[in-house]
Design a protein around this motif. Sequence first.
Motif, short mmCIF file in Angstrom:
data_model
loop_
_atom_site.label_atom_id
_atom_site.label_comp_id
_atom_site.label_asym_id
_atom_site.label_seq_id
_atom_site.Cartn_x
_atom_site.Cartn_y
_atom_site.Cartn_z
N ARG A 15 0.83 -1.21 0.00
CA ARG A 15 0.00 0.00 0.00
C ARG A 15 0.86 1.26 0.00
O ARG A 15 0.60 2.21 -0.73
N LYS A 59 -0.76 -1.96 -13.78
CA LYS A 59 -0.77 -2.40 -12.38
C LYS A 59 -0.97 -3.92 -12.37
O LYS A 59 -1.97 -4.42 -12.89
N VAL A 61 -1.42 -7.27 -10.06
CA VAL A 61 -1.78 -7.80 -8.75
C VAL A 61 -1.48 -9.30 -8.80
O VAL A 61 -2.26 -10.07 -9.34
N ASP A 68 -10.20 -9.14 -6.44
CA ASP A 68 -9.01 -8.39 -6.03
C ASP A 68 -8.80 -7.18 -6.94
O ASP A 68 -8.44 -6.10 -6.47
N CYS A 72 -8.92 -3.25 -5.94
CA CYS A 72 -7.86 -2.31 -6.34
C CYS A 72 -8.48 -1.09 -7.02
O CYS A 72 -8.13 0.05 -6.72
N TYR A 76 -8.40 2.87 -5.84
CA TYR A 76 -7.89 3.94 -6.69
C TYR A 76 -8.97 4.97 -7.02
O TYR A 76 -8.70 6.17 -7.08
#
Length: 192
Positions: A15, A59, A61, A68, A72, A76
């Motif tokens: 994070r 991005k 993950v 998930d 995210c 954001y």
Amino acid sequence: MERQRLQINTKYTDREVNSTYPHFLRSSERKNLFLVGSSTLKKMSPRKMSTEQINTKVKTVRGGRIRDIEDCLIQYISEGKLDCVDVIVVHVGTNNVSDGDSVHAIIDDYRNLICTVRQSLPRTELVISSILPRPTHYEANGTIYDVNNRLLSLEEQHVEILDNTLDFLYGDQPNLTLFADHVHTNVAGAKV
């Protein structure tokens, strides 16, 4: 030793490392594209995907499932990091298949993700990239085939479906030359 590990883990959490990422600026000359997904994207180069017309951020993950990625995006969106994004491309689902989720459950998760983005960012174009075939797990490919076919019916919900299936097949089998292992693409696969 254990105390040192705790200090390291609390000091450098995911994070905190990503707290300023992604950072998009509004531009009339360039569109902002945010590509987010599971580790199948790890070979994707934002620099190579950016052009004079498109600014791209990626991005990844690792181990990410559809929920998930939705979490995210929610984070954001709530932080205002996607306010200037013109296009969000989501590439996820292979971990849902690996974990044995049903086709129905996977499609429901996609619907929830689509609803979240549509409600929060109604002017942002949303693209869902189909799940890539698995080079060594032919049973999973049946589920992937069914999910990808059902994804096409979701286009009515103001989402574009990018069907990569044929690009990653050689005949009716996964093209092994595009994969680094049983899930992730190699550099050639990332280019495709």
